[in-house]
Design an enzyme around this catalytic site. Structure first.
Site, PDB file in Angstrom:
ATOM      1  N   TYR A   1       0.802  -1.295  -0.141  1.00 13.28           N
ATOM      2  CA  TYR A   1      -0.065  -0.043   0.025  1.00 13.28           C
ATOM      3  C   TYR A   1       0.912   1.319  -0.002  1.00 13.28           C
ATOM      4  O   TYR A   1       1.421   1.648   1.010  1.00 13.28           O
ATOM      5  CB  TYR A   1      -0.793   0.007   1.248  1.00 13.28           C
ATOM      6  CG  TYR A   1      -1.924  -1.104   1.300  1.00 13.28           C
ATOM      7  CD1 TYR A   1      -2.271  -1.867  -0.064  1.00 13.28           C
ATOM      8  CD2 TYR A   1      -2.460  -1.297   2.437  1.00 13.28           C
ATOM      9  CE1 TYR A   1      -3.187  -2.909   0.187  1.00 13.28           C
ATOM     10  CE2 TYR A   1      -3.538  -2.349   2.536  1.00 13.28           C
ATOM     11  CZ  TYR A   1      -4.077  -3.127   1.340  1.00 13.28           C
ATOM     12  OH  TYR A   1      -4.694  -4.043   1.323  1.00 13.28           O
TER      13      TYR A   1
ATOM     14  N   PRO B   1     -16.517  -4.180   1.068  1.00 16.74           N
ATOM     15  CA  PRO B   1     -17.891  -4.238   1.551  1.00 16.74           C
ATOM     16  C   PRO B   1     -18.803  -3.321   1.339  1.00 16.74           C
ATOM     17  O   PRO B   1     -19.842  -3.627   1.334  1.00 16.74           O
ATOM     18  CB  PRO B   1     -17.784  -4.355   3.370  1.00 16.74           C
ATOM     19  CG  PRO B   1     -16.473  -3.553   3.489  1.00 16.74           C
ATOM     20  CD  PRO B   1     -15.560  -3.735   2.208  1.00 16.74           C
ATOM     21  N   LEU B   2     -18.386  -2.287   0.660  1.00 19.88           N
ATOM     22  CA  LEU B   2     -19.427  -1.058   0.179  1.00 19.88           C
ATOM     23  C   LEU B   2     -19.083  -1.049  -1.162  1.00 19.88           C
ATOM     24  O   LEU B   2     -19.439   0.011  -1.891  1.00 19.88           O
ATOM     25  CB  LEU B   2     -18.813   0.346   0.765  1.00 19.88           C
ATOM     26  CG  LEU B   2     -18.872   0.601   2.540  1.00 19.88           C
ATOM     27  CD1 LEU B   2     -18.172   1.614   2.972  1.00 19.88           C
ATOM     28  CD2 LEU B   2     -20.229   0.189   2.921  1.00 19.88           C
ATOM     29  N   GLY B   3     -18.776  -2.137  -1.931  1.00 18.23           N
ATOM     30  CA  GLY B   3     -18.579  -2.183  -3.230  1.00 18.23           C
ATOM     31  C   GLY B   3     -17.000  -1.527  -3.454  1.00 18.23           C
ATOM     32  O   GLY B   3     -16.330  -1.149  -2.626  1.00 18.23           O
TER      33      GLY B   3
ATOM     34  N   PHE C   1     -12.589   1.205  -6.668  1.00 14.58           N
ATOM     35  CA  PHE C   1     -12.164   1.687  -8.116  1.00 14.58           C
ATOM     36  C   PHE C   1     -12.953   1.619  -9.089  1.00 14.58           C
ATOM     37  O   PHE C   1     -12.550   1.713 -10.261  1.00 14.58           O
ATOM     38  CB  PHE C   1     -10.776   0.438  -8.292  1.00 14.58           C
ATOM     39  CG  PHE C   1     -10.166   0.418  -6.985  1.00 14.58           C
ATOM     40  CD1 PHE C   1      -8.928   1.499  -7.077  1.00 14.58           C
ATOM     41  CD2 PHE C   1      -9.705  -0.540  -6.439  1.00 14.58           C
ATOM     42  CE1 PHE C   1      -7.933   1.165  -5.769  1.00 14.58           C
ATOM     43  CE2 PHE C   1      -8.939  -0.792  -5.387  1.00 14.58           C
ATOM     44  CZ  PHE C   1      -8.056  -0.132  -5.230  1.00 14.58           C
ATOM     45  N   THR C   2     -14.361   1.740  -8.860  1.00 13.30           N
ATOM     46  CA  THR C   2     -15.206   1.766  -9.956  1.00 13.30           C
ATOM     47  C   THR C   2     -16.141   3.227  -9.651  1.00 13.30           C
ATOM     48  O   THR C   2     -16.254   3.545  -8.677  1.00 13.30           O
ATOM     49  CB  THR C   2     -16.410   0.769 -10.028  1.00 13.30           C
ATOM     50  OG1 THR C   2     -16.894   0.358  -8.809  1.00 13.30           O
ATOM     51  CG2 THR C   2     -15.440  -0.711 -10.413  1.00 13.30           C
TER      52      THR C   2
ATOM     53  N   LEU D   1     -23.975   0.750  -2.449  1.00 13.96           N
ATOM     54  CA  LEU D   1     -24.420   2.008  -1.795  1.00 13.96           C
ATOM     55  C   LEU D   1     -25.525   2.720  -2.416  1.00 13.96           C
ATOM     56  O   LEU D   1     -26.576   3.395  -1.856  1.00 13.96           O
ATOM     57  CB  LEU D   1     -23.306   3.053  -1.763  1.00 13.96           C
ATOM     58  CG  LEU D   1     -22.190   2.798  -0.727  1.00 13.96           C
ATOM     59  CD1 LEU D   1     -21.104   3.814  -0.988  1.00 13.96           C
ATOM     60  CD2 LEU D   1     -22.614   2.426   0.487  1.00 13.96           C
TER      61      LEU D   1
END
Length: 287
Positions: free
Chosen positions: A57, A214-216, A219-220, A226
Protein backbone atom coordinates in the site's frame (compact mmCIF):
# COMPACT_ATOMS: atom_id res chain seq x y z
CA UNK A 1 -21.25 -10.66 19.44
CA UNK A 2 -18.86 -7.69 19.55
CA UNK A 3 -15.57 -9.60 19.27
CA UNK A 4 -14.17 -12.64 17.49
CA UNK A 5 -10.85 -14.53 17.66
CA UNK A 6 -8.15 -13.66 15.15
CA UNK A 7 -5.42 -16.15 15.86
CA UNK A 8 -4.22 -15.56 19.41
CA UNK A 9 -5.93 -12.15 19.50
CA UNK A 10 -9.52 -11.34 20.29
CA UNK A 11 -10.50 -8.32 18.22
CA UNK A 12 -13.49 -6.07 17.84
CA UNK A 13 -15.63 -6.96 14.85
CA UNK A 14 -15.11 -3.49 13.37
CA UNK A 15 -11.47 -2.82 12.59
CA UNK A 16 -9.68 -0.46 10.23
CA UNK A 17 -8.18 -0.95 6.77
CA UNK A 18 -5.18 1.25 6.01
CA UNK A 19 -5.34 1.07 2.21
CA UNK A 20 -7.09 4.42 1.74
CA UNK A 21 -4.51 6.31 3.78
CA UNK A 22 -2.21 6.33 0.76
CA UNK A 23 -2.40 8.41 -2.40
CA UNK A 24 -4.84 7.95 -5.29
CA UNK A 25 -4.92 4.38 -6.56
CA UNK A 26 -3.23 3.24 -3.33
CA UNK A 27 -0.04 4.72 -4.79
CA UNK A 28 2.21 7.38 -3.32
CA UNK A 29 1.88 9.48 -0.17
CA UNK A 30 -1.44 10.67 1.28
CA UNK A 31 -2.99 13.94 0.19
CA UNK A 32 -2.91 15.06 3.83
CA UNK A 33 -0.24 13.44 5.99
CA UNK A 34 -1.43 14.94 9.27
CA UNK A 35 -4.99 13.83 8.66
CA UNK A 36 -3.81 10.26 7.98
CA UNK A 37 -1.99 10.25 11.30
CA UNK A 38 -5.08 11.65 13.03
CA UNK A 39 -7.28 8.90 11.56
CA UNK A 40 -5.01 6.16 12.89
CA UNK A 41 -4.81 7.67 16.35
CA UNK A 42 -8.56 8.21 16.47
CA UNK A 43 -9.12 4.59 15.46
CA UNK A 44 -7.26 3.40 18.55
CA UNK A 45 -9.10 5.94 20.71
CA UNK A 46 -12.37 4.44 19.46
CA UNK A 47 -11.28 1.02 20.70
CA UNK A 48 -10.28 -0.45 17.35
CA UNK A 49 -7.68 -3.16 17.91
CA UNK A 50 -7.45 -4.71 14.43
CA UNK A 51 -5.63 -2.82 11.68
CA UNK A 52 -5.21 -4.32 8.23
CA UNK A 53 -2.30 -3.11 6.12
CA UNK A 54 0.29 -4.17 3.54
CA UNK A 55 3.75 -3.12 2.48
CA UNK A 56 2.43 -2.73 -1.09
CA UNK A 57 0.00 0.00 0.00
CA UNK A 58 1.88 2.98 -1.30
CA UNK A 59 4.12 1.05 -1.54
CA UNK A 60 5.93 1.60 1.77
CA UNK A 61 3.42 4.29 2.79
CA UNK A 62 0.64 2.75 4.92
CA UNK A 63 3.03 0.84 7.18
CA UNK A 64 5.19 3.89 7.78
CA UNK A 65 2.14 5.96 8.69
CA UNK A 66 1.01 3.28 11.14
CA UNK A 67 4.44 3.20 12.75
CA UNK A 68 4.61 6.98 13.01
CA UNK A 69 1.13 7.28 14.49
CA UNK A 70 0.95 4.32 16.84
CA UNK A 71 4.41 2.96 17.73
CA UNK A 72 4.96 1.72 20.41
CA UNK A 73 1.80 -0.27 19.74
CA UNK A 74 -0.95 -1.00 22.28
CA UNK A 75 -0.56 -4.51 23.67
CA UNK A 76 -3.91 -5.65 22.30
CA UNK A 77 -3.46 -4.25 18.78
CA UNK A 78 -3.56 -6.92 16.05
CA UNK A 79 -1.56 -5.77 13.03
CA UNK A 80 -2.43 -7.89 9.99
CA UNK A 81 -0.67 -7.65 6.66
CA UNK A 82 -0.60 -9.51 3.37
CA UNK A 83 2.02 -10.85 0.99
CA UNK A 84 2.06 -12.21 -2.53
CA UNK A 85 2.17 -9.05 -4.59
CA UNK A 86 4.28 -6.08 -5.60
CA UNK A 87 3.75 -2.77 -7.40
CA UNK A 88 4.99 -1.65 -10.78
CA UNK A 89 6.55 1.72 -11.50
CA UNK A 90 3.15 3.15 -12.42
CA UNK A 91 1.26 1.53 -9.57
CA UNK A 92 0.32 -1.72 -11.29
CA UNK A 93 -0.63 -4.61 -8.98
CA UNK A 94 1.70 -7.48 -9.85
CA UNK A 95 2.00 -11.01 -8.44
CA UNK A 96 5.10 -11.94 -6.45
CA UNK A 97 4.19 -15.44 -5.39
CA UNK A 98 7.34 -17.51 -4.98
CA UNK A 99 8.23 -18.63 -1.44
CA UNK A 100 11.29 -16.36 -1.39
CA UNK A 101 9.04 -13.43 -2.36
CA UNK A 102 6.69 -14.18 0.53
CA UNK A 103 9.51 -14.41 3.04
CA UNK A 104 11.07 -11.15 1.87
CA UNK A 105 7.71 -9.38 2.05
CA UNK A 106 7.05 -10.63 5.58
CA UNK A 107 10.43 -9.29 6.65
CA UNK A 108 9.79 -5.95 4.89
CA UNK A 109 6.47 -5.61 6.74
CA UNK A 110 8.14 -6.30 10.07
CA UNK A 111 10.87 -3.77 9.38
CA UNK A 112 8.62 -0.97 8.16
CA UNK A 113 6.16 -1.46 11.04
CA UNK A 114 9.07 -1.82 13.51
CA UNK A 115 7.67 -4.93 15.16
CA UNK A 116 8.97 -8.43 15.79
CA UNK A 117 5.70 -10.20 15.05
CA UNK A 118 2.51 -9.66 13.09
CA UNK A 119 -0.79 -10.99 14.42
CA UNK A 120 -1.47 -12.61 11.04
CA UNK A 121 -0.34 -12.41 7.44
CA UNK A 122 -2.60 -13.18 4.49
CA UNK A 123 -1.26 -14.96 1.44
CA UNK A 124 -2.83 -13.01 -1.42
CA UNK A 125 -3.65 -15.38 -4.27
CA UNK A 126 -3.83 -13.97 -7.78
CA UNK A 127 -6.37 -15.10 -10.36
CA UNK A 128 -5.04 -15.59 -13.88
CA UNK A 129 -6.96 -12.50 -15.09
CA UNK A 130 -5.67 -10.43 -12.18
CA UNK A 131 -9.18 -9.71 -10.89
CA UNK A 132 -10.71 -9.99 -7.44
CA UNK A 133 -12.70 -13.16 -8.09
CA UNK A 134 -11.41 -16.08 -6.00
CA UNK A 135 -8.30 -17.56 -7.60
CA UNK A 136 -8.46 -21.12 -8.88
CA UNK A 137 -5.90 -23.83 -8.23
CA UNK A 138 -3.66 -23.60 -11.28
CA UNK A 139 -0.35 -24.67 -9.77
CA UNK A 140 -0.76 -27.05 -6.83
CA UNK A 141 2.99 -27.40 -6.38
CA UNK A 142 3.40 -23.62 -6.04
CA UNK A 143 0.58 -23.43 -3.50
CA UNK A 144 2.17 -26.19 -1.43
CA UNK A 145 5.49 -24.33 -1.46
CA UNK A 146 3.75 -21.10 -0.51
CA UNK A 147 2.10 -22.80 2.46
CA UNK A 148 5.45 -24.23 3.52
CA UNK A 149 6.98 -20.73 3.54
CA UNK A 150 4.06 -19.34 5.54
CA UNK A 151 4.16 -22.19 8.06
CA UNK A 152 7.91 -21.69 8.50
CA UNK A 153 7.43 -17.97 9.20
CA UNK A 154 4.74 -18.75 11.75
CA UNK A 155 6.75 -21.47 13.45
CA UNK A 156 9.71 -19.08 13.71
CA UNK A 157 7.48 -16.55 15.45
CA UNK A 158 7.46 -13.89 12.73
CA UNK A 159 3.69 -14.14 12.28
CA UNK A 160 1.04 -15.26 14.71
CA UNK A 161 -1.27 -16.86 12.17
CA UNK A 162 -1.71 -17.62 8.49
CA UNK A 163 -4.52 -16.17 6.40
CA UNK A 164 -5.61 -16.47 2.80
CA UNK A 165 -6.86 -13.69 0.54
CA UNK A 166 -8.75 -14.01 -2.74
CA UNK A 167 -9.03 -17.71 -2.01
CA UNK A 168 -11.23 -20.38 -3.51
CA UNK A 169 -12.93 -23.02 -1.43
CA UNK A 170 -10.47 -25.52 -2.91
CA UNK A 171 -7.48 -23.48 -1.73
CA UNK A 172 -8.98 -23.24 1.74
CA UNK A 173 -9.62 -26.96 2.00
CA UNK A 174 -6.11 -27.84 0.85
CA UNK A 175 -4.59 -25.34 3.30
CA UNK A 176 -6.62 -26.71 6.21
CA UNK A 177 -5.26 -30.18 5.51
CA UNK A 178 -1.81 -28.80 6.27
CA UNK A 179 -2.21 -26.09 8.87
CA UNK A 180 -4.51 -23.81 10.83
CA UNK A 181 -5.93 -20.84 8.93
CA UNK A 182 -6.93 -17.93 11.18
CA UNK A 183 -8.56 -15.61 8.65
CA UNK A 184 -9.76 -15.31 5.07
CA UNK A 185 -10.04 -12.08 3.08
CA UNK A 186 -12.27 -12.19 0.01
CA UNK A 187 -14.43 -9.68 -1.83
CA UNK A 188 -17.94 -9.82 -0.40
CA UNK A 189 -20.83 -7.40 -0.14
CA UNK A 190 -24.58 -7.08 -0.52
CA UNK A 191 -24.38 -7.31 -4.32
CA UNK A 192 -21.37 -9.60 -4.83
CA UNK A 193 -21.75 -12.81 -2.83
CA UNK A 194 -19.51 -14.95 -5.03
CA UNK A 195 -17.54 -15.95 -1.94
CA UNK A 196 -20.58 -17.16 0.02
CA UNK A 197 -19.36 -20.81 -0.04
CA UNK A 198 -16.00 -19.68 1.37
CA UNK A 199 -17.74 -17.62 4.06
CA UNK A 200 -19.94 -20.59 4.96
CA UNK A 201 -16.89 -22.84 5.31
CA UNK A 202 -15.15 -20.26 7.50
CA UNK A 203 -18.22 -19.95 9.71
CA UNK A 204 -18.35 -23.72 10.11
CA UNK A 205 -14.64 -23.89 10.95
CA UNK A 206 -14.58 -20.86 13.25
CA UNK A 207 -12.28 -18.90 10.94
CA UNK A 208 -12.50 -15.10 10.81
CA UNK A 209 -13.87 -13.88 7.46
CA UNK A 210 -12.72 -10.38 6.56
CA UNK A 211 -14.58 -9.04 3.50
CA UNK A 212 -12.86 -6.50 1.32
CA UNK A 213 -14.97 -4.09 -0.73
CA UNK A 214 -17.92 -4.40 1.72
CA UNK A 215 -19.17 -1.09 0.28
CA UNK A 216 -18.39 -2.06 -3.31
CA UNK A 217 -15.16 -1.58 -5.16
CA UNK A 218 -13.20 1.57 -4.44
CA UNK A 219 -11.95 1.54 -8.03
CA UNK A 220 -15.22 1.85 -9.98
CA UNK A 221 -17.33 4.92 -10.74
CA UNK A 222 -20.70 3.26 -10.13
CA UNK A 223 -21.47 1.68 -6.78
CA UNK A 224 -24.31 -0.86 -6.84
CA UNK A 225 -24.00 -1.41 -3.08
CA UNK A 226 -24.47 2.14 -1.84
CA UNK A 227 -26.99 2.79 -4.61
CA UNK A 228 -29.04 -0.32 -3.80
CA UNK A 229 -32.66 0.79 -3.27
CA UNK A 230 -33.12 -1.35 -0.15
CA UNK A 231 -29.99 0.21 1.36
CA UNK A 232 -30.92 3.79 0.48
CA UNK A 233 -34.49 3.42 1.76
CA UNK A 234 -33.30 1.82 5.02
CA UNK A 235 -30.78 4.62 5.51
CA UNK A 236 -33.53 7.22 5.13
CA UNK A 237 -36.00 5.36 7.34
CA UNK A 238 -33.54 4.63 10.16
CA UNK A 239 -31.50 7.83 10.03
CA UNK A 240 -28.16 6.33 9.03
CA UNK A 241 -25.93 6.67 5.99
CA UNK A 242 -26.11 4.10 3.17
CA UNK A 243 -22.55 3.05 4.06
CA UNK A 244 -23.57 2.38 7.65
CA UNK A 245 -26.51 0.28 6.45
CA UNK A 246 -24.31 -1.78 4.13
CA UNK A 247 -21.69 -2.35 6.82
CA UNK A 248 -24.30 -3.26 9.43
CA UNK A 249 -25.83 -5.79 7.02
CA UNK A 250 -22.40 -7.33 6.43
CA UNK A 251 -21.78 -7.67 10.16
CA UNK A 252 -25.15 -9.39 10.55
CA UNK A 253 -24.41 -12.04 7.91
CA UNK A 254 -22.35 -14.25 10.26
CA UNK A 255 -20.74 -13.90 13.70
CA UNK A 256 -17.22 -14.52 12.31
CA UNK A 257 -17.33 -11.53 9.92
CA UNK A 258 -14.74 -8.86 10.78
CA UNK A 259 -15.01 -5.51 9.03
CA UNK A 260 -12.01 -3.40 8.06
CA UNK A 261 -13.57 -0.35 6.36
CA UNK A 262 -10.94 2.14 5.32
CA UNK A 263 -11.06 5.90 5.10
CA UNK A 264 -8.80 8.93 5.21
CA UNK A 265 -11.43 10.97 7.08
CA UNK A 266 -11.89 11.07 10.86
CA UNK A 267 -15.61 11.77 10.40
CA UNK A 268 -16.07 8.75 8.14
CA UNK A 269 -14.01 6.64 10.54
CA UNK A 270 -16.39 7.54 13.36
CA UNK A 271 -19.43 6.77 11.18
CA UNK A 272 -17.96 3.40 10.19
CA UNK A 273 -17.08 2.49 13.76
CA UNK A 274 -20.60 3.32 14.95
CA UNK A 275 -22.03 0.37 12.98
CA UNK A 276 -20.95 -1.98 15.78
CA UNK A 277 -23.89 -0.58 17.76
CA UNK A 278 -26.49 -0.86 14.97
CA UNK A 279 -28.95 -3.75 15.07
CA UNK A 280 -30.98 -4.09 11.90
CA UNK A 281 -34.59 -5.29 12.14
CA UNK A 282 -35.09 -8.91 11.04
CA UNK A 283 -37.49 -7.90 8.25
CA UNK A 284 -34.89 -5.51 6.85
CA UNK A 285 -32.22 -8.23 6.84
CA UNK A 286 -34.64 -10.47 4.96
CA UNK A 287 -35.35 -7.70 2.44
Amino acid sequence: MQTFPLGSHTVGRVGFGAMQLTGPGVFGPPRDHDQAIAVLRRAVELGINHIDTAQIYGPNVANELIREALHPYPADLALVSKVGGTRGDNGEWLPAQEPDDLRRQIEENLESLDTDRLAAVNLRLFARDGGDAPARIEDRDLFDRQLTAMIKARDEGLIGGIGLSNTSLEHLRIALERTEIVCVQNAYNLVDRTSQPVLDACTEQGIAFVPFFPLGSAFTADNPVLGNPVITKAATDLGYTPAQMALAWTLAVAPNVLLIPGTSSVAHLEENTAVRDIELPAELLTA
